[in-house]
Design a protein around this motif. Structure first.
Motif, short mmCIF file in Angstrom:
data_model
loop_
_atom_site.label_atom_id
_atom_site.label_comp_id
_atom_site.label_asym_id
_atom_site.label_seq_id
_atom_site.Cartn_x
_atom_site.Cartn_y
_atom_site.Cartn_z
N ARG A 51 0.84 -1.20 0.00
CA ARG A 51 0.00 0.00 0.00
C ARG A 51 0.88 1.25 0.00
NH1 ARG A 51 -5.21 0.05 0.53
NH2 ARG A 51 -6.34 -1.89 0.96
N LYS A 52 1.92 1.21 0.80
CA LYS A 52 2.83 2.36 0.86
C LYS A 52 3.56 2.54 -0.47
CE LYS A 52 6.67 1.99 3.26
NZ LYS A 52 7.60 1.90 4.40
N LEU A 53 4.01 1.42 -1.05
CA LEU A 53 4.71 1.49 -2.33
C LEU A 53 3.77 1.97 -3.43
CD1 LEU A 53 7.49 0.88 -3.57
CD2 LEU A 53 6.67 -1.43 -4.08
N ASP A 54 2.52 1.52 -3.38
CA ASP A 54 1.52 1.93 -4.36
C ASP A 54 1.26 3.43 -4.26
OD1 ASP A 54 -0.74 1.28 -6.27
OD2 ASP A 54 -1.91 2.06 -4.60
N ALA A 55 1.14 3.94 -3.04
CA ALA A 55 0.91 5.38 -2.84
C ALA A 55 2.10 6.19 -3.36
CB ALA A 55 0.67 5.67 -1.36
N THR A 56 3.32 5.68 -3.11
CA THR A 56 4.52 6.37 -3.59
C THR A 56 4.55 6.40 -5.11
OG1 THR A 56 5.72 5.62 -1.62
CG2 THR A 56 7.03 6.40 -3.47
N PHE A 434 21.82 -2.00 1.72
CA PHE A 434 21.72 -1.07 0.60
C PHE A 434 23.05 -0.95 -0.13
CE2 PHE A 434 21.70 3.04 -1.49
CZ PHE A 434 20.43 3.14 -2.02
N LYS A 435 24.12 -0.70 0.62
CA LYS A 435 25.44 -0.56 0.01
C LYS A 435 25.89 -1.88 -0.61
CE LYS A 435 27.24 3.23 2.86
NZ LYS A 435 28.30 3.63 3.83
N ALA A 436 25.54 -2.99 0.04
CA ALA A 436 25.94 -4.30 -0.48
C ALA A 436 25.33 -4.56 -1.85
CB ALA A 436 25.53 -5.39 0.50
N ILE A 437 24.06 -4.20 -2.02
CA ILE A 437 23.41 -4.42 -3.32
C ILE A 437 24.03 -3.52 -4.38
CG2 ILE A 437 21.23 -4.15 -4.58
CD1 ILE A 437 19.80 -5.13 -2.04
N LEU A 438 24.31 -2.28 -4.03
CA LEU A 438 24.92 -1.36 -4.99
C LEU A 438 26.37 -1.73 -5.32
CD1 LEU A 438 23.63 2.16 -3.87
CD2 LEU A 438 22.85 0.74 -5.76
N TYR A 475 15.51 -3.22 0.45
CA TYR A 475 15.70 -4.02 -0.77
C TYR A 475 15.11 -3.30 -1.98
CZ TYR A 475 17.60 -8.36 1.19
OH TYR A 475 18.42 -9.30 1.76
N THR A 476 13.90 -2.77 -1.84
CA THR A 476 13.26 -2.08 -2.97
C THR A 476 14.06 -0.86 -3.40
OG1 THR A 476 11.10 -2.81 -2.16
CG2 THR A 476 11.12 -1.04 -3.78
N ALA A 477 14.45 -0.06 -2.43
CA ALA A 477 15.21 1.16 -2.74
C ALA A 477 16.54 0.83 -3.38
CB ALA A 477 15.42 1.97 -1.45
N ALA A 478 17.22 -0.19 -2.87
CA ALA A 478 18.54 -0.54 -3.40
C ALA A 478 18.45 -1.07 -4.83
CB ALA A 478 19.20 -1.57 -2.49
N VAL A 479 17.48 -1.95 -5.09
CA VAL A 479 17.34 -2.51 -6.44
C VAL A 479 16.97 -1.41 -7.44
CG1 VAL A 479 15.99 -4.10 -7.87
CG2 VAL A 479 16.81 -4.83 -5.63
N MET A 480 16.11 -0.48 -7.02
CA MET A 480 15.75 0.62 -7.91
C MET A 480 16.93 1.57 -8.12
SD MET A 480 11.89 1.45 -6.58
CE MET A 480 11.67 2.79 -7.74
#
Length: 696
Positions: A51-56, A434-438, A475-480
């Motif tokens: 729901r939060k992601l949808d609103a964003t 976050f840093k690990a994914i990047l 996870y969502t922020a890092a992948v994006m």
């Protein structure tokens, strides 16, 4: 006063409870406990998060998430992972899949009853009327009543099938004609309700609990959590070898790779089955017990309903034939929609050979025709680090993923990497997700990231709603961010220096772990490795092979043993020699440039610095002084602590820091608070180990 009494009662109860498991859990028990996080936390948190992601998305993109999309999905291999675990049988997977279906039906039924209670609306669309009939006062409740009854039948069917599997009976079954086996069927009914509410202008009801149900159906399906199957490549080869000997074709294991590929591709494109069902049980002269077990696994896979299973992961994969073996065994067992086959490249040699293996497969028309332009590859972080040390393994992982990503692009294949990481640094973990994914190689994630969350990390990251939502945020922020960011590609000078670092660190690591005859006696006396193997904390044996030495020890007890002594050896051994040598050479300035400007390399060094800061050589020395009796082994302990000091000095010189952890104030504060308590626990553990070994 009442609160104090309850608190006292709770503490007294915990204090008098037995903290130690007296029997080993079964794989079924492990799976049941493991899925509790889905039932108790994720079932409510995922739709809340979406729901939060949808609103964003609506705010910044002008449109929301499609209802049937699932940006985050969960899977498991608890009950499906039989790699080195003889306790996981075909029936184990059957039991876990049926339990998951029964639980999913129960959860959907519970939530539908809540929705039914909310929807007392008396008007509806013609589509709803066509199902419930004319003149029904509360049509939505009538419509949902039919769905609830069907979910009840689905749950009853799954529970009865489960009982049959557990009892070994084969009595008559409920018909599957009037239960939910396809999530699309349930989704269509949800959409019917939503269309009706929107048609009548009741958008608030349409966007309420109903949307959460649809989100959960997209994320979890009717199976709650699909199971991956994992098995060693040797077991598949043994099964195929049994088949060729039974058919009078000779021993498959004696054939060269090209002969294997020619035969496998011919059989894969043929419609003719190789074996009649169950014939393997009638000919023990050809089919060993383990071969029979392997063939029964594929028979079990053929019986499973839609979405019960996910990927088939091949551990210790080294060749193209390892992948084709699994594909052929699925087809010959009658699997209508073969599971995606994911080779797991885990040792340094496996990683270095991965490009050749996948290139061979992608150049086989029979293989490319089956995978439909999609390929999953699992990268083993734990075993590669155990095999070659942290730096060499990290370099090989990045290099392998870059090469495979380019290969996939050349063949127009969508490749997903499955990152097999553990919680500790020695197993590929990094607390800064976050840093690990990047820090992954550019062009290897591309908006899709599959990773393991294991053991204590499940509770730490997903055990509570706020934690779970925060983890999904990261996870969502890092992948994006990875998808949308332009990141620094390493130039040739950086690659050359990284190759030198990798070689030096690998040689240094292996010279101790493999080449020093003092190492095994030291490891087994200075750490609680042997005692850990006796704990009842998992169904899986500590070693892949009971007769093996340190090389067959799994990465979990390997890292855990060193963590207990505060040495953390697997995370830093070899680093000091590699960095020191480069810092003394003409490549010194290049190395500094790499640390300052190459994010992946800086993340690698920073996490090593963190581990060195957390390590405590004085505590490790106490373990040696009390527990190590062999003088030569004791000398190795002294040498290892010298290497630890050299690694500290090299990292400080490279980073320019005055002390370890200087750039991580939170970590330093945590250690200042925690260490005095952990020090006491270490002293108590040493004394306990001493008494156990002396028979006290």
């Amino acid at each position: 006063e009442e609160l104090g009494r309850k608190l006292y009662s709770e503490i007294a109860s915990i204090w008098l409870s037995d903290e130690v498991a007296r029997t080993k859990p079964t794989p079924e028990t492990e799976a049941e406990k493991g899925t509790l996080v889905v039932e108790t936390v994720l079932w409510d948190t995922v739709p809340q998060y979406l729901r939060k992601l949808d609103a964003t998305a609506k705010t910044f993109l002008g449109k929301g998430l499609p209802l049937e999309s699932a940006p985050i999905k969960f899977a498991s291999w608890m009950g499906g992972d039989r790699d080195g675990n003889p306790n996981v049988k075909p029936n184990t997977t059957r039991v876990v899949c049926l339990r998951n279906r029964a639980k999913a039906a129960s959860l959907f039924k519970r939530d539908l009853l809540e929705l039914q209670n909310d929807l007392s609306i008396t008007t509806c669309s013609d589509e709803i009327k066509a199902v419930v009939g004319e003149g029904v006062r509360e049509p939505y409740r009538a419509f949902i009543k039919g769905m609830v009854e069907k979910l009840e039948r689905t749950q009853t069917w799954a529970e009865e099938e489960l009982q049959k599997v557990q009892e070994g009976s084969s009595g008559s079954s409920m018909s599957t004609n009037d239960i939910y086996l396809s999530k699309q069927e349930l989704m269509d009914e949800f959409l019917t309700i939503k269309r009706s509410l929107e048609e009548l202008g009741d958008g608030f009801a349409a966007e309420g609990k109903l949307v959460d149900l649809m989100r959960n159906l997209s994320a979890f399906g009717l199976t709650l959590i699909p199971l991956d199957v994992r098995q060693e490549s040797d077991r598949h080869e043994e099964a195929v070898d049994s088949i060729t000997r039974y058919l009078g074709l000779g021993s498959y294991s004696d054939w060269d790779e090209q002969t294997k590929l020619n035969w496998l591709t011919t059989q894969i494109t043929s419609k003719r089955p190789l074996l009649p069902p169950g014939v393997w049980r009638e000919h023990p002269e050809y089919f060993s017990e383990t071969a029979v077990d392997t063939l029964e696994i594929f028979r079990m896979i053929s019986e499973q309903h839609e979405d019960s299973l996910g990927a088939y992961v091949i551990s210790q994969a080294t060749s193209a034939s390892d992948v084709l073996n699994v594909l052929l065994l699925q087809l010959d067992a009658g699997v209508k929609k073969p599971l995606r086959v994911a080779p797991l490249f885990e040792t340094l040699g496996d990683l270095e050979g991965a490009h050749g293996t996948m290139s061979t497969l992608f150049n086989l028309p029979a293989y490319k025709g089956i995978i439909n332009g999609k390929q999953e590859v699992m990268i083993g972080y734990s075993d590669s680090a155990k095999d070659a040390g942290r730096l060499a393994a990290s370099n090989a992982q990045v290099d392998t993923q870059s090469k495979l990503a380019k290969l996939a692009q050349e063949h127009n294949i969508d490749m997903t990497f499955f990152h097999g990481k553990g919680g500790t640094v020695g197993r590929g973990g990094n607390p800064q997700t976050f840093k690990a994914i990047l820090s992954h190689a550019p062009e290897t994630i591309n908006g899709q990231f599959r990773v393991t969350e294991q053991g204590e990390m499940i509770n730490q990251n997903f055990g509570f709603s706020d934690r779970a939502e925060r983890t999904m945020d990261i996870y969502t922020a890092a992948v994006m961010a990875e998808k949308l960011s332009k990141r620094q590609e390493p130039d040739e000078s950086w690659k050359n220096v990284m190759s030198k670092i990798s070689d030096i660190s690998c040689d240094s690591y292996r010279s101790v772990v493999r080449g020093d005859e003092r190492f095994v006696p030291y490891f087994r006396s200075a750490t609680p490795e042997l005692e850990l193997g006796n704990l009842n904390i998992g169904s899986r044996p500590a070693k892949r092979k009971a007769t093996g030495g340190v090389e067959s020890l799994r990465a979990i007890p390997w890292n855990f043993a060193w963590t207990q002594t505060r040495s953390n050896l697997p995370s830093w051994l070899g680093v000091g020699d590699a960095l020191s040598d480069i810092l003394k050479s003409e490549d010194k300035s290049t190395l500094r440039n790499m640390y300052e400007n190459w994010g992946s390399f800086r993340a690698m060094i920073d996490v090593v610095e963190m581990v060195l800061a957390k390590s405590e050589p004085a505590i490790a020395e106490h373990y040696d002084n009390v527990l190590v009796k062999d003088d030569l082994a004791k000398e190795l302990g002294v040498d290892i602590r010298k290497k630890h000091l050299e690694a500290e000095q090299a990292v400080l010189e490279l980073t320019g820091h005055d002390k370890l952890g200087q750039n991580n104030a939170v970590l330093m504060r945590q250690m200042a608070v925690r260490n005095p308590y952990v020090d006491c626990l270490n002293v108590l553990q040493v004394e306990t180990l001493k008494r156990l070994r002396e028979g006290g």
